[in-house]
Each structure stands twice: as structure tokens, then as C-alpha cells.
Design a protein around this motif. Sequence first.
Motif, PDB file in Angstrom:
ATOM      1  N   ILE A 243       4.944   9.225  -3.712  1.00  0.00           N
ATOM      2  CA  ILE A 243       5.902   7.592  -2.799  1.00  0.00           C
ATOM      3  C   ILE A 243       4.400   6.912  -2.952  1.00  0.00           C
ATOM      4  CG2 ILE A 243       7.765   6.610  -1.827  1.00  0.00           C
ATOM      5  CD1 ILE A 243       8.961   8.951  -2.944  1.00  0.00           C
ATOM      6  N   LYS A 244       3.916   6.847  -1.589  1.00  0.00           N
ATOM      7  CA  LYS A 244       2.691   6.475  -1.321  1.00  0.00           C
ATOM      8  C   LYS A 244       1.947   5.476  -1.371  1.00  0.00           C
ATOM      9  CE  LYS A 244      -0.176   5.149   2.801  1.00  0.00           C
ATOM     10  NZ  LYS A 244      -0.557   4.144   2.536  1.00  0.00           N
ATOM     11  N   ASP A 245       1.114   6.170  -2.963  1.00  0.00           N
ATOM     12  CA  ASP A 245       0.597   5.471  -3.736  1.00  0.00           C
ATOM     13  C   ASP A 245       1.219   4.977  -5.074  1.00  0.00           C
ATOM     14  OD1 ASP A 245      -2.508   5.932  -5.226  1.00  0.00           O
ATOM     15  OD2 ASP A 245      -1.059   6.733  -6.602  1.00  0.00           O
ATOM     16  N   TYR A 246       1.865   5.408  -5.390  1.00  0.00           N
ATOM     17  CA  TYR A 246       3.048   4.689  -6.437  1.00  0.00           C
ATOM     18  C   TYR A 246       3.165   2.986  -5.559  1.00  0.00           C
ATOM     19  CZ  TYR A 246       6.908   2.965  -9.476  1.00  0.00           C
ATOM     20  OH  TYR A 246       7.621   1.733 -10.193  1.00  0.00           O
ATOM     21  N   LEU A 247       3.876   2.982  -4.697  1.00  0.00           N
ATOM     22  CA  LEU A 247       4.219   1.636  -3.473  1.00  0.00           C
ATOM     23  C   LEU A 247       2.993   0.863  -3.854  1.00  0.00           C
ATOM     24  CD1 LEU A 247       6.542   2.442  -0.744  1.00  0.00           C
ATOM     25  CD2 LEU A 247       7.106   1.729  -3.861  1.00  0.00           C
ATOM     26  N   ASP A 248       1.929   0.831  -3.177  1.00  0.00           N
ATOM     27  CA  ASP A 248       0.902   0.899  -3.627  1.00  0.00           C
ATOM     28  C   ASP A 248       0.067   0.582  -4.900  1.00  0.00           C
ATOM     29  OD1 ASP A 248       0.318   1.379  -0.258  1.00  0.00           O
ATOM     30  OD2 ASP A 248      -0.774   3.750  -1.194  1.00  0.00           O
ATOM     31  N   ARG A 249       0.462   1.000  -5.032  1.00  0.00           N
ATOM     32  CA  ARG A 249       0.114  -0.039  -7.295  1.00  0.00           C
ATOM     33  C   ARG A 249       0.952  -0.821  -7.158  1.00  0.00           C
ATOM     34  NH1 ARG A 249      -2.735   3.447 -10.188  1.00  0.00           N
ATOM     35  NH2 ARG A 249      -4.026   5.365  -8.571  1.00  0.00           N
ATOM     36  N   LEU A 250       2.385  -0.856  -6.782  1.00  0.00           N
ATOM     37  CA  LEU A 250       2.890  -1.642  -6.802  1.00  0.00           C
ATOM     38  C   LEU A 250       2.753  -3.336  -6.246  1.00  0.00           C
ATOM     39  CD1 LEU A 250       6.468  -0.361  -7.131  1.00  0.00           C
ATOM     40  CD2 LEU A 250       5.645  -1.516  -9.059  1.00  0.00           C
ATOM     41  N   ARG A 251       2.272  -2.662  -5.188  1.00  0.00           N
ATOM     42  CA  ARG A 251       2.198  -3.592  -4.118  1.00  0.00           C
ATOM     43  C   ARG A 251       0.898  -4.751  -4.599  1.00  0.00           C
ATOM     44  NH1 ARG A 251       3.456  -0.467   1.091  1.00  0.00           N
ATOM     45  NH2 ARG A 251       5.711  -0.471   0.921  1.00  0.00           N
ATOM     46  N   ARG A 252       0.449  -3.981  -5.148  1.00  0.00           N
ATOM     47  CA  ARG A 252      -1.235  -4.511  -6.248  1.00  0.00           C
ATOM     48  C   ARG A 252      -0.786  -5.236  -7.500  1.00  0.00           C
ATOM     49  NH1 ARG A 252      -3.875   0.327  -3.942  1.00  0.00           N
ATOM     50  NH2 ARG A 252      -3.234   1.281  -6.664  1.00  0.00           N
ATOM     51  N   ALA A 253       0.099  -4.894  -8.612  1.00  0.00           N
ATOM     52  CA  ALA A 253       0.531  -5.059  -9.563  1.00  0.00           C
ATOM     53  C   ALA A 253       1.456  -6.512  -9.574  1.00  0.00           C
ATOM     54  CB  ALA A 253       1.197  -4.125  -9.983  1.00  0.00           C
ATOM     55  N   GLN A 254       2.076  -6.580  -8.526  1.00  0.00           N
ATOM     56  CA  GLN A 254       2.568  -7.773  -7.793  1.00  0.00           C
ATOM     57  C   GLN A 254       1.936  -9.171  -7.155  1.00  0.00           C
ATOM     58  OE1 GLN A 254       6.534  -8.121  -8.686  1.00  0.00           O
ATOM     59  NE2 GLN A 254       5.288 -10.833  -7.744  1.00  0.00           N
ATOM     60  N   THR A 255       1.110  -8.469  -6.431  1.00  0.00           N
ATOM     61  CA  THR A 255      -0.157  -9.184  -6.433  1.00  0.00           C
ATOM     62  C   THR A 255      -1.141  -9.908  -7.074  1.00  0.00           C
ATOM     63  OG1 THR A 255      -0.662  -8.642  -4.461  1.00  0.00           O
ATOM     64  CG2 THR A 255      -2.642  -9.861  -4.840  1.00  0.00           C
ATOM     65  N   TRP A 256      -0.960  -9.089  -8.060  1.00  0.00           N
ATOM     66  CA  TRP A 256      -1.972  -9.186  -9.587  1.00  0.00           C
ATOM     67  C   TRP A 256      -1.356 -10.283 -10.230  1.00  0.00           C
ATOM     68  CZ3 TRP A 256      -0.253  -9.199 -14.966  1.00  0.00           C
ATOM     69  CH2 TRP A 256      -0.357  -9.185 -15.763  1.00  0.00           C
ATOM     70  N   VAL A 257       0.564 -10.609 -10.198  1.00  0.00           N
ATOM     71  CA  VAL A 257       1.238 -11.297 -10.555  1.00  0.00           C
ATOM     72  C   VAL A 257       1.054 -13.096 -10.691  1.00  0.00           C
ATOM     73  CG1 VAL A 257       3.535 -12.620 -11.434  1.00  0.00           C
ATOM     74  CG2 VAL A 257       3.248  -9.787 -11.122  1.00  0.00           C
ATOM     75  N   PHE A 258       0.425 -12.575  -9.050  1.00  0.00           N
ATOM     76  CA  PHE A 258       0.517 -14.311  -8.045  1.00  0.00           C
ATOM     77  C   PHE A 258      -0.138 -15.092  -9.435  1.00  0.00           C
ATOM     78  CE2 PHE A 258       1.422 -12.238  -3.817  1.00  0.00           C
ATOM     79  CZ  PHE A 258       3.037 -11.954  -4.580  1.00  0.00           C
ATOM     80  N   THR A 259      -1.512 -14.410  -9.906  1.00  0.00           N
ATOM     81  CA  THR A 259      -2.575 -15.288  -9.906  1.00  0.00           C
ATOM     82  C   THR A 259      -2.635 -15.480 -12.004  1.00  0.00           C
ATOM     83  OG1 THR A 259      -3.554 -13.617 -10.117  1.00  0.00           O
ATOM     84  CG2 THR A 259      -4.335 -15.716  -7.980  1.00  0.00           C
ATOM     85  N   HIS A 260      -1.561 -14.646 -12.549  1.00  0.00           N
ATOM     86  CA  HIS A 260      -1.359 -14.344 -14.033  1.00  0.00           C
ATOM     87  C   HIS A 260      -0.770 -13.982 -14.468  1.00  0.00           C
ATOM     88  CE1 HIS A 260      -5.275 -12.027 -12.181  1.00  0.00           C
ATOM     89  NE2 HIS A 260      -6.089 -12.045 -13.726  1.00  0.00           N
TER      90      HIS A 260
END
Length: 347
Positions: A243-260
Amino acid sequence: MRRRLVPAAPLLPLALLLPLTLLLAACGGNSAAETSTGTDGKGSLTLNVGDQKGGSEAVLRAAGELKNLDYKIKWSTFTSGPPLLEAVNAKAVDIGGVGNTPPVFAAGAHSKIKVVAAWHGTSDGDAVLVPKDSKLSRPQQLKGKSIAVAQGSSAHFQLVASLKAAGLSLSDVKVKYLQPADALAAFVSDKVDAWAVWDPYTSQILQAKQGRVLTSGEGVTNGLSFQVAAPGALADKSKAAAIKDYLDRLRRAQTWVFTHQEEWAKVWAKDTGLPYEVALASVKRTNSTRVPVAVDKPLIASEQQIADTFTQLKLIPRKVDFADFVDTRYNDDLPASTSAPRITGGS
């Protein structure tokens, strides 16, 4: 499959009608439909993840965050937040994403859930819409008017809060509890005076030039969305690590949205059946503003306000102590829920 949902409203371009699958995917609602959408990753551990159409799986895949998983993710797609949380309570799902109101109702039903992660964004997409030719120009003029809203949804609280800010209450208006498909039909055929709803429905109506925003949730609602986990999964050391790894990935993915933004809008449109113009407008207005925040005391207090409001309205049968339904172990060094910066990236 596409269906013409509102034949009585020929002014609404067919290309801008939301597909039935998305119309059902309300932040609130009572549909329990669920479908399995496959498995990602490898390894002996399987994390069962609940999702909504165009949600976590889509953004993780678009951002390349489903690569190199050393555990499996089994995806199940739900039509709304409440049945997803029912699955969490039933231990059929380990974790899943919902809006700010379904956890309150789940808590009121004694569900076994824990809010483990949060995102904060603008509430501009949460709006009370009126038809473009409506004579209403101020929220105070809603007194005595009919308003469509999905009961128990984030829009339900947004309506209550917006009315309060205008010096009104639910008893001052004629509330029509309608799920989005029926509310859309009622709105475009002038059977209601207003519609309290969220993005991408707000963007749909604005893009189709069928209505305008009378008032938004900005400044009156908390703009939060959550990942909610099953206590049993959190008690399992291996699943808790996944779950920790999954949440880390989700947070990075949302950061990706900011610039894409444009790239994400194309993916989201394809995944949901949304017209690209509606998807892009919704991404720019709402989706790209979300930043991860800590599950902290101010956040709990904000959700407690929602719980207390619905208890007072007798829509939740008991007093809810929202603090009993959170787990803060994944806060890490995230910003406080009340001080997170707004981020709007370019394409």
C-alpha cells in the motif's frame, strides 16, 4: 456503449453527452455495479484495488507508474464511491479512491475503513449550475427554487455549504435527489432550476454552452479526495508495504499530471468516453490542481464538519467521530492539509 440520454433536449450536442458508464460514476450514489479490469505486476502478493472509471489505474498507466511492480494489482472498477467502500468493508478490496463525502457515510454505517491518504485541490469544478438563460444571478435567489443533486455525494455537501454561505438552508429550496444521468436530463429540459454537481459534469455543461456557474464550492468545501483502506490489509505487514508503494506511485502520477495536462486529457477521454474538449477543460479546472497532503488534525476536523452536518440533517443516523476512521502512518513529510500549495502546470 453510448446511449442518447436526453432526447428531450436537442440543443445539447450529442458529442458532448457523457457516456452512461461515466454518468453512473458519481462520487455518491447507490449503484453497486462492479467489474474486474485485470491484473498488473508480478509476485506472490496481490493488492486488490478498487477504482472508478478514469481514476487511479488510468493515471498510473498514463504516467508509467505501473512498471516494475514486485506485487500484483488486481483492479476492480466501481460505479461510485459508496459501493467501493462497501467492498472495502467486506474485505473484497484492500484500498480504493473516493471523494470527500462517501467515507463520512461509510463511517456512519459502522463500516470498517481507514482513510490513509489525501489529495487537496480546487473546488472550482464543484458548482451549482443554472441554465444559460436563467434569470438567477446570485445564490440568494435560489430560495424557493428546485435544485437537482445526488444524495450523499460531495455535491450534496457543496450545496448545503453554498446555501449556508448565501444565508439559506436546504429547507429554503426544493431539493430533487437525482443521480447524474437523471439530473442532466432534468437540467437541460428545464425541469429543475439548478444542478449541484462536480467535474467533469460542470465542464460538460459549460463546454456545451447549456448553462453557467451560479456559485462554486471554492471557499466553502474542502476540495479533498481520499484513498481508503481495509483495516485487515493494514494489519498485514506485506500488504501494508505494498500500500505504501502504491500510494507513492499515485502521488508521483498526480505530479506528472501537473505538467502533462493535454496528454492526460487524451488518456482520460479515451478511458472514459469523454469528449476530449470536456476532458481537457475538467483537467485544467480541477484534476490538475490536486496535491498530496497529510491526513492530519485540520483534515479530520474538516471531514468532521461534513459528518456533523449530515447528522444534523438526519441523513446519517448517528454521531460520527471521524478520527476513528483514519490511519496516519503514510503521512511521511507531506504538507499540512491546510497549507498545501496550489499547483497548475502547463502542457
